[in-house]
Design a protein around this motif. Structure first.
Motif, PDB file in Angstrom:
ATOM      1  N   VAL A  40       0.856  -1.189   0.000  1.00 21.72           N
ATOM      2  CA  VAL A  40       0.000   0.000   0.000  1.00 21.72           C
ATOM      3  C   VAL A  40       0.889   1.236   0.000  1.00 21.72           C
ATOM      4  CG1 VAL A  40      -1.909  -1.093   1.212  1.00 21.72           C
ATOM      5  CG2 VAL A  40      -0.153   0.043   2.537  1.00 21.72           C
ATOM      6  N   PHE A  41       0.314   2.318  -0.451  1.00 18.81           N
ATOM      7  CA  PHE A  41       1.031   3.586  -0.444  1.00 18.81           C
ATOM      8  C   PHE A  41       0.341   4.498   0.567  1.00 18.81           C
ATOM      9  CE2 PHE A  41       1.472   7.958  -1.946  1.00 18.81           C
ATOM     10  CZ  PHE A  41       2.852   8.052  -2.052  1.00 18.81           C
ATOM     11  N   ARG A  84       2.029  -3.185  13.771  1.00 18.02           N
ATOM     12  CA  ARG A  84       1.725  -4.600  13.643  1.00 18.02           C
ATOM     13  C   ARG A  84       1.325  -4.920  12.203  1.00 18.02           C
ATOM     14  NH1 ARG A  84      -3.045  -7.591  15.120  1.00 18.02           N
ATOM     15  NH2 ARG A  84      -2.489  -9.748  15.524  1.00 18.02           N
ATOM     16  N   GLY A  85       1.934  -5.914  11.632  1.00 21.87           N
ATOM     17  CA  GLY A  85       1.584  -6.357  10.285  1.00 21.87           C
ATOM     18  C   GLY A  85       2.472  -5.785   9.191  1.00 21.87           C
ATOM     19  N   VAL A  86       3.274  -4.754   9.539  1.00 21.14           N
ATOM     20  CA  VAL A  86       4.113  -4.157   8.501  1.00 21.14           C
ATOM     21  C   VAL A  86       5.323  -5.058   8.257  1.00 21.14           C
ATOM     22  CG1 VAL A  86       5.609  -2.201   7.919  1.00 21.14           C
ATOM     23  CG2 VAL A  86       3.365  -1.799   8.937  1.00 21.14           C
ATOM     24  N   VAL A  87       5.497  -5.484   7.003  1.00 24.12           N
ATOM     25  CA  VAL A  87       6.616  -6.356   6.653  1.00 24.12           C
ATOM     26  C   VAL A  87       7.826  -5.504   6.283  1.00 24.12           C
ATOM     27  CG1 VAL A  87       7.390  -8.160   5.050  1.00 24.12           C
ATOM     28  CG2 VAL A  87       5.026  -8.136   5.867  1.00 24.12           C
ATOM     29  N   SER A  88       7.581  -4.492   5.471  1.00 21.79           N
ATOM     30  CA  SER A  88       8.679  -3.599   5.096  1.00 21.79           C
ATOM     31  C   SER A  88       8.115  -2.229   4.763  1.00 21.79           C
ATOM     32  CB  SER A  88       9.423  -4.170   3.886  1.00 21.79           C
ATOM     33  OG  SER A  88       8.570  -4.123   2.759  1.00 21.79           O
ATOM     34  N   LYS A 109       5.920   3.483   0.765  1.00 22.42           N
ATOM     35  CA  LYS A 109       5.407   2.228   0.209  1.00 22.42           C
ATOM     36  C   LYS A 109       5.580   1.172   1.297  1.00 22.42           C
ATOM     37  CE  LYS A 109       7.576  -0.548  -2.769  1.00 22.42           C
ATOM     38  NZ  LYS A 109       8.276  -0.925  -3.989  1.00 22.42           N
ATOM     39  N   ILE A 110       4.462   0.597   1.695  1.00 22.21           N
ATOM     40  CA  ILE A 110       4.493  -0.349   2.810  1.00 22.21           C
ATOM     41  C   ILE A 110       3.996  -1.710   2.351  1.00 22.21           C
ATOM     42  CG2 ILE A 110       3.477  -0.885   5.063  1.00 22.21           C
ATOM     43  CD1 ILE A 110       3.342   2.067   5.604  1.00 22.21           C
ATOM     44  N   LEU A 112      -4.208   6.517   1.911  1.00 15.98           N
ATOM     45  CA  LEU A 112      -3.833   5.116   2.025  1.00 15.98           C
ATOM     46  C   LEU A 112      -4.464   4.408   0.841  1.00 15.98           C
ATOM     47  CD1 LEU A 112      -3.907   2.884   5.209  1.00 15.98           C
ATOM     48  CD2 LEU A 112      -4.350   1.988   2.952  1.00 15.98           C
ATOM     49  N   SER A 113      -3.655   4.021  -0.101  1.00 18.23           N
ATOM     50  CA  SER A 113      -4.227   3.397  -1.294  1.00 18.23           C
ATOM     51  C   SER A 113      -3.412   2.162  -1.662  1.00 18.23           C
ATOM     52  CB  SER A 113      -4.268   4.380  -2.451  1.00 18.23           C
ATOM     53  OG  SER A 113      -3.012   4.983  -2.600  1.00 18.23           O
TER      54      SER A 113
END
Lengths: 250, 319
Positions: free
Chosen positions: B241-242, B258-262, B271-272, B295-296
Motif C-alpha cells: 500500500v502507499f 503490527r503487520g508491517v513487513v517492510s 510504500k508499505i 492510504l491506497s
C-alpha cells in the motif's frame, strides 16, 4: 408493450408541464370556438340569402378545427421532447434499454402513450364545439370525424417529434428540430401552391389535413399519415438499436 | 421471474473485445462465474470497468467475443440474456417523476412479472435494500444514497442470475456501505455478482474474487483476503500500500506497526508491504496521531514483470 404504455402515461400525467400545455390549449380552443361562432353569427344574415350556404358544423370544421389543430401541432414537440432526448439526458432511457424488451416495442410503446395523450387533447377540442349543441344544431358525426382526422394528423406529427427526440442528445434540441420539421412540412403546401409544383404540396402535411377536414377521407391521405408514422417508428427503432450497440452517451 | 438452468454457469465470457475506432476499450476478456461468486473489479478511472460492465449487461455490443448469460448468448438472444441480468449503472437509471414503489412495479412489469408477482417482488426488494420507509417517496426527492439503493433494488427485482454493480457504493455513508455489503452477501447465494469500484476497501467487504483492469485488460487476479466470511486461506498474503501522512516519519516507526513487513520511502510518501486489514493499518496510524492523508493499494509494482507486458490473464479455469 402494455407496461411501457402504462409507465409512459404515468410519467406524462405526473409532469406539470403537460398540464400547463393542456390548460393553454384549452384556452386556445375556447377562444377559437367562440371566435368562429361569433363570425358565423355575424355572417348568418348574408349566408341565409345564398344557396348552398355552409351550416354551422361545416363552418366550424373550417374555422375552428384547422387553427385548433395547428395549436395542437405546436404542442407536440414539447410533448415528445422528453420521451427519448429528455430521458437520455437524465439517464432514465437506460431503464428501457436494459429491460428484456425489443427496440420496436419501446418505440411503439412510447408512440402509443403519446397517442393516448393526443386522443385526450383531441377529445377536449371536440368537447368545445360539441358544447354548442345546447344552443345550436350541430352535426355531431361530422365534427367527430374531423377530430378523428385531427388525431391521426397529430399522431403523424408525434411520430416526427419522437424521431427527432430519438436522434437528439438534448430535449431542447429535440423540441426545436421537431418544431422546425413540422413547420416546414406545414409550409410546403404554401410553397407548392405559389410555385405550382403539385408534388411539393402533396408532401405537405397541411395539404392532407385540409382535405381530411373538408369531410372526405382520401385513401392517399390515410396512406400518407400511416407512412409518416411508420417511417418515424422505424427511425426511432433504428436509433434505439444503435444506442444498444454503441452505448448510450449521456 | 428468471430461473437459470441449474448446470449452466450464470456468466461465461470468451475473448470479449471492444474497439472504438483504433482504440481498444476492452481487450480479450475471459471470465467464468458460478453462483455464489462475487468478483470485485478494481481499476483506476478510465481503466474500462464501466465499459466492461456495459458489455456484460448487453448495453454495449462487443466487437469480438461472446458473452453467455445463464446459457443465453447476449448477442444472438439479447432479450433472453437481459432477462437474467440485473445491472446497476453509475449513476443509477431511475424515473424521477415516480414514487419508489411505482417505479419498481413498472420495472417489474417490464421484466414480465404479473401484478401479484410484481407486488411480492417489490415488497421483497424494498425490505432487502432497506427502502420500506422510502417506498412512497418521489425518487426526485431522494438523497444520492437512497437513489443507489433504489437502483440496487431495481437490479434485484427479477432475481437475476448475474448481478452487475457499477460503483455501487458511490454516495453511501459508512453504515450504508456496510449494509450494502451485507445485502450483496445475502443475494450472492443465488447469483453471480460483479462489482466495480476504484476503492479496493469497498470490494473487500463482500467479494471472494478480485480482478483488476488496466486500459481494458484484465491483468491480475488475487484472492480477497479481507472478507472473513469467505476467507479460505489460513494466512494473509502481504500486500503493498502507499501512504501519505502529515507527520514526518522514519522507517523504524512504521516497522513498529503490527503487520508491517517492510517500509520504503517514496518521493512523497511511503510504500508499505503489509500483512493484514488496511482498515487496521489506518486505525493504527490514526491512533499515533500521524495524520493519515492517503492510504491506497498499490496493485502493480511499477515496472514489475508482467504488469503491462502480459496480456489478459484469463479467469476462466483451464480445461
Amino acid at each position: 408493450m402494455i407496461p411501457i404504455i402504462s409507465l409512459e402515461l404515468a410519467r406524462t400525467l405526473r409532469n406539470p408541464a403537460i398540464w400547463l400545455i393542456v390548460t393553454l390549449l384549452q384556452c386556445a380552443f375556447a377562444w377559437y370556438s367562440l371566435s368562429a361562432l361569433e363570425a358565423y353569427l355575424e355572417l348568418q344574415p348574408r349566408l341565409a340569402l345564398s344557396d348552398n350556404a355552409p351550416g354551422l358544423s361545416t363552418w366550424l370544421m373550417g374555422r375552428y378545427t384547422l387553427p385548433a389543430t395547428f395549436a395542437c401541432m405546436l404542442a407536440v414537440p414539447v410533448l415528445c421532447m422528453q420521451k427519448f432526448a429528455g430521458d437520455r439526458q437524465n439517464g432514465a432511457l437506460n431503464c428501457l434499454l436494459m429491460a428484456p424488451v425489443s427496440s420496436l416495442k419501446i418505440a411503439l410503446g412510447k408512440l402509443c402513450a403519446v397517442a393516448c395523450v393526443l386522443a385526450g387533447i383531441s377529445a377536449l377540442s371536440a368537447l368545445n364545439v360539441l358544447a354548442l349543441r345546447a344552443v345550436a344544431p350541430i352535426d355531431t358525426v361530422a365534427l367527430l370525424y374531423a377530430h378523428a382526422c385531427q388525431w391521426l394528423y397529430l399522431l403523424a406529427c408525434a411520430g416526427i417529434g419522437l424521431a427527432c427526440s430519438a436522434l437528439c442528445r438534448s430535449a431542447q434540441s429535440a423540441a426545436f428540430s421537431s418544431a422546425a420539421a413540422l413547420l416546414m412540412l406545414w409550409l410546403l403546401s404554401q410553397g407548392g401552391a405559389t410555385s405550382g409544383i403539385n408534388w411539393l404540396a402533396e408532401l405537405s402535411i397541411a395539404t392532407h389535413l385540409s382535405r381530411a377536414l373538408a369531410g372526405v377521407l382520401h385513401t392517399g391521405d390515410l396512406v400518407y399519415f400511416v407512412a409518416v408514422i411508420a417511417v418515424s417508428t422505424a427511425v426511432v427503432t433504428r436509433a434505439l438499436e444503435n444506442a444498444r450497440v454503441f452505448g448510450e452517451r449521456t | 421471474m428468471t430461473t437459470p438452468q441449474t448446470d449452466t454457469p450464470p456468466l461465461v465470457v470468451r475473448q470479449l473485445t471492444l474497439h472504438r475506432g483504433q482504440a481498444v476499450i476492452v481487450a480479450d476478456l475471459a471470465l467464468r462465474l458460478q453462483t455464489g461468486d462475487v468478483l470485485g473489479l478494481v481499476g483506476a478511472n478510465g481503466a474500462g470497468k464501466s465499459t466492461t460492465l456495459q458489455c456484460l449487461a448487453g448495453h454495449l455490443s462487443p466487437s469480438e467475443g461472446e458473452v453467455w448469460v445463464a446459457g443465453h448468448n447476449l448477442v444472438d438472444a439479447p432479450a433472453s440474456a437481459r432477462a437474467h441480468i440485473g445491472y446497476l449503472p453509475d449513476p443509477p437509471s431511475l424515473h424521477n417523476e415516480l414514487r419508489v414503489s411505482r417505479h419498481l412495479r413498472a420495472i417489474a412489469s417490464l421484466h414480465g412479472l404479473k401484478r401479484a408477482a410484481s407486488d411480492d417482488a417489490v415488497a421483497r426488494v424494498l425490505e432487502l435494500c432497506r427502502l420500506t420507509d422510502a417506498a412512497s417517496k418521489r425518487i426526485a426527492h431522494l438523497s444520492q444514497g437512497y437513489r443507489q439503493r433504489v437502483g440496487l433494488a431495481q437490479a434485484l427485482l427479477h432475481q437475476p442470475a448475474v448481478l452487475l454493480l457499477d460503483e455501487p457504493t458511490n454516495g453511501l455513508d459508512l453504515d450504508s456501505q456496510d449494509q450494502f455489503a451485507e445485502t450483496v452477501r445475502a443475494v450472492s447465494a443465488h447469483c453471480a455478482v460483479i462489482i466495480s469500484s476504484h476503492h479496493l476497501s469497498d470490494l473487500r467487504a463482500c467479494c471472494n474474487r478480485m480482478a483488476s483492469l488496466t486500459a481494458g485488460r484484465l491483468i491480475e487476479q488475487h484472492n480477497n483476503t479481507l472478507n472473513p466470511r469467505r476467507d479460505t486461506h489460513a494466512g494473509r498474503e502481504p500486500e503493498t500500500v502507499f501512504i501519505r501522512v502529515h507527520q514526518p516519519l522514519d522507517v523504524d516507526a512504521l516497522q513498529c506497526l503490527r503487520g508491517v513487513v517492510s517500509a520504503t520511502a517514496e518521493r512523497d510518501g511511503w510504500k508499505i508491504t503489509y500483512r493484514g486489514d488496511t482498515a487496521e493499518l489506518s486505525q493504527a496510524i490514526a491512533e499515533r496521531g500521524w495524520g493519515l492523508r492517503q492510504l491506497s493499494p498499490m496493485l502493480f509494482e511499477p515496472g514489475a514483470a508482467g504488469a503491462k507486458s502480459t496480456p489478459s490473464v484469463s479467469l476462466e479455469p483451464a480445461p
